[in-house]
Enzyme design. Structure first.
Site, PDB file in Angstrom:
ATOM      1  N   HIS A  82       2.895 -14.702   3.978  1.00  0.00           N
ATOM      2  CA  HIS A  82       1.720 -14.277   3.360  1.00  0.00           C
ATOM      3  C   HIS A  82       2.248 -14.679   1.946  1.00  0.00           C
ATOM      4  O   HIS A  82       3.085 -14.789   1.396  1.00  0.00           O
ATOM      5  CB  HIS A  82       1.740 -12.851   3.385  1.00  0.00           C
ATOM      6  CG  HIS A  82       0.691 -12.330   2.418  1.00  0.00           C
ATOM      7  ND1 HIS A  82      -0.686 -12.106   2.988  1.00  0.00           N
ATOM      8  CD2 HIS A  82       0.754 -11.653   1.338  1.00  0.00           C
ATOM      9  CE1 HIS A  82      -1.268 -11.509   1.889  1.00  0.00           C
ATOM     10  NE2 HIS A  82      -0.440 -11.072   1.035  1.00  0.00           N
ATOM     11  N   ARG A 168     -10.020   1.056  -3.385  1.00  0.00           N
ATOM     12  CA  ARG A 168      -9.052   0.822  -4.451  1.00  0.00           C
ATOM     13  C   ARG A 168      -9.845  -0.130  -5.464  1.00  0.00           C
ATOM     14  O   ARG A 168      -9.661  -0.272  -6.948  1.00  0.00           O
ATOM     15  CB  ARG A 168      -7.856   0.010  -3.865  1.00  0.00           C
ATOM     16  CG  ARG A 168      -6.807   1.073  -3.297  1.00  0.00           C
ATOM     17  CD  ARG A 168      -5.997   0.413  -2.649  1.00  0.00           C
ATOM     18  NE  ARG A 168      -5.064  -0.334  -3.340  1.00  0.00           N
ATOM     19  CZ  ARG A 168      -4.471  -1.470  -3.120  1.00  0.00           C
ATOM     20  NH1 ARG A 168      -4.617  -1.953  -1.548  1.00  0.00           N
ATOM     21  NH2 ARG A 168      -3.794  -2.084  -3.701  1.00  0.00           N
ATOM     22  N   SER A 183      -0.775  -2.033   2.361  1.00  0.00           N
ATOM     23  CA  SER A 183      -2.012  -2.954   2.502  1.00  0.00           C
ATOM     24  C   SER A 183      -1.654  -4.396   3.037  1.00  0.00           C
ATOM     25  O   SER A 183      -2.163  -4.626   4.383  1.00  0.00           O
ATOM     26  CB  SER A 183      -2.707  -3.230   1.274  1.00  0.00           C
ATOM     27  OG  SER A 183      -3.743  -3.953   1.451  1.00  0.00           O
ATOM     28  N   LYS A 187      -1.355  -5.194   7.718  1.00  0.00           N
ATOM     29  CA  LYS A 187      -2.105  -6.457   8.359  1.00  0.00           C
ATOM     30  C   LYS A 187      -0.952  -7.190   8.961  1.00  0.00           C
ATOM     31  O   LYS A 187      -1.604  -7.441  10.187  1.00  0.00           O
ATOM     32  CB  LYS A 187      -2.991  -7.009   7.288  1.00  0.00           C
ATOM     33  CG  LYS A 187      -4.284  -6.124   6.796  1.00  0.00           C
ATOM     34  CD  LYS A 187      -4.956  -6.659   5.917  1.00  0.00           C
ATOM     35  CE  LYS A 187      -4.487  -6.482   4.516  1.00  0.00           C
ATOM     36  NZ  LYS A 187      -5.287  -6.483   3.397  1.00  0.00           N
TER      37      LYS A 187
HETATM   38  N1  URA Z   1      -3.704  -8.135  -0.981  1.00  0.00           N
HETATM   39  C1  URA Z   1      -3.999  -7.408   0.079  1.00  0.00           C
HETATM   40  O1  URA Z   1      -4.193  -7.599   1.236  1.00  0.00           O
HETATM   41  N2  URA Z   1      -3.939  -6.127  -0.442  1.00  0.00           N
HETATM   42  C2  URA Z   1      -3.614  -5.739  -1.645  1.00  0.00           C
HETATM   43  O2  URA Z   1      -3.265  -4.558  -1.774  1.00  0.00           O
HETATM   44  C3  URA Z   1      -3.168  -6.836  -2.487  1.00  0.00           C
HETATM   45  C4  URA Z   1      -3.409  -7.912  -2.165  1.00  0.00           C
END
Ligand code: URA
Length: 436
Positions: A82, A168, A183, A187
């Site tokens: 990521h 947000r 966050s 995922k």
């Molecule tokens: N990318 C994300 O998926 N979530 C965040 O809070 C910031 C960047």
């Protein structure tokens, strides 16, 4: 559950229990908490923070708000990368097929552009026929047969994050480390991973402007990821200047293919190999960074990842013939303008923020949620810091559809470059590695 009491507890700085956080996330996902209350809660978290235990509980609750992918037992570990995002960051495109050829399974769930930073899904959308919305059954099938894919988040993956992130975004609560950790990791954990390498960027065009903030975020993600059962590690990388020589959706796909064919820019190739090498170390497949880097390099030059890229594209519905025809054309935009050096010297600055804004405004990124992208828009042929230029040398080429917008981008981008008499000191792209 009385959500008002939870908001008040957090507002007053009290720690919440895992059970309270789980109930709150599950009620929000089921639309039993109105947006205004969740927005107030997010602001309370932004102001008071969450401790490590709360952050872990929130992450797991968000992961479990939807489906978690699972794959049959297999000798190929399930891994992913990521990046917090930057200008010209197309690392995922060559990395994913490289990892599959190194013996990993890679179910990469990627996102769209955020602010001035490009998104992997937007880049892939520039490929004729390529599908970025895959149902879980097809994800499982492609992973077991091809070994890798890049897809968008399915409607059933971490739905709590989708709702919370949207709030947000419009309530000034994005830059909160615990909320970012929950966050991103919710995922990634929903992919059923065994190992994850994180590229946390810092600098003028990064989400985290300073190395210190990037380190704080990286340490939190590595710690929580590890506690949640994933072998996690982070690279802190500089994002003051674009990665590679191209930025913009289609132009980045072209550069990614060049990387897979062994003639990509050195900084891009270096970061792709570093991410692969760290995953080899994290999963115990190699014992030293040196041997891991060498194994990744040998695999890249074998051209097998280039073939794997085609396999992945085909599995995701791309029209390979049209794709290869477009590749052979190089660039396809109707308008291409060059920006040239005005004096001799060495490139001492190539500001990623100025270029990122100029490229976004040409149509490569979104100014409104509804904006449609110009996939051809972008920049390539970028001169890199430390390179020698003479008057008239090319600093960058600007591509787009609308001549006025391309000209405007070129004009604005002059300010991105500085030319100095002395060659600037070399700055390492990877500043630090954060391990558990
Ligand atoms: N990318 C994300 O998926 N979530 C965040 O809070 C910031 C960047």
């Amino acid at each position: 559950m009385n959500f008002l009491s939870l908001i008040e507890s957090k507002r007053d700085g009290r720690a919440l229990t895992a059970d309270e956080l789980r109930q709150a996330v599950s009620a929000f996902t089921a639309a039993r908490i109105p947006d205004y209350q969740m927005a107030a809660f997010l602001m309370a978290v932004y102001l008071q923070g969450l401790d490590a235990k709360e952050t872990r509980a929130l992450t797991l609750a968000m992961r479990d708000s939807g489906d978690v992918l699972s794959f049959p037992a297999d000798e190929r570990p399930v891994v992913d990368k990521h990046s917090t995002g930057g200008i010209g960051d197309k690392v995922s495109l060559p990395l994913v097929p490289l990892l599959a050829c190194l013996g990993f399974r890679v179910p990469m769930i990627a996102g769209r552009g955020l602010g001035i930073t490009g998104g992997t899904l937007d880049k892939l959308d520039s490929i004729p026929g390529f599908k970025t919305a895959l149902p879980p059954e097809q994800i499982r099938e492609i992973i077991q047969t091809v070994g890798c894919l890049i897809s968008g988040q399915t409607a059933r993956m971490a739905p709590a994050d989708r709702g919370m992130y949207a709030l947000r975004d419009v309530t000034g609560t994005v830059p909160s480390i615990p909320l970012i950790v929950a966050s991103i990791l919710s995922k990634k954990l929903a992919e059923g991973l065994q190992a994850l390498v994180l590229d946390v960027k810092f600098g003028v065009a990064a989400f985290m402007p300073t190395k210190e903030r990037a380190r704080e975020l990286a340490r939190a993600m590595v710690a929580i990821g590890t506690e949640c059962g994933v072998q996690a590690r982070a690279l802190l990388t500089a994002m003051d200047t674009p990665l590679g020589r191209a930025a913009g959706n289609w132009l980045e796909v072209v550069e990614a293919v060049h990387c897979l064919e062994g003639h990509g820019p050195a900084d891009l190739e270096g970061l792709v190999l570093a991410c692969a090498a760290h995953l080899l170390l994290q999963t115990g497949r190699e014992r030293s960074l040196e041997t891991a880097l060498e194994r990744a390099r040998q695999c890249l030059v074998s051209r097998r990842p280039r073939q794997k890229w085609d396999e992945m594209l085909e599995a995701q519905g791309a029209d390979l013939e049209r794709f290869n025809q477009r590749l052979a054309q190089g660039h396809t935009a109707p308008v291409v303008l060059g920006l040239r050096a005005w004096k001799p010297g060495f490139i001492s600055r190539c500001d990623a923020r100025i270029l990122g804004e100029a490229i976004r405004d040409m149509g490569a990124g979104r100014i409104t949620k509804e904006a449609t992208l110009d996939y051809e828009a972008g920049v390539d042929g970028l001169a890199k810091i430390g390179e020698r230029v003479e008057p008239g040398s090319l600093l960058a080429r600007f591509h787009g559809t609308d001549p006025a917008r391309v000209e405007q981008a070129r004009e604005r981008s002059k300010a991105a470059f500085a030319i100095a008499e002395e060659k600037p000191d070399k700055r390492e792209l990877i500043a630090e590695v954060v391990s558990p």
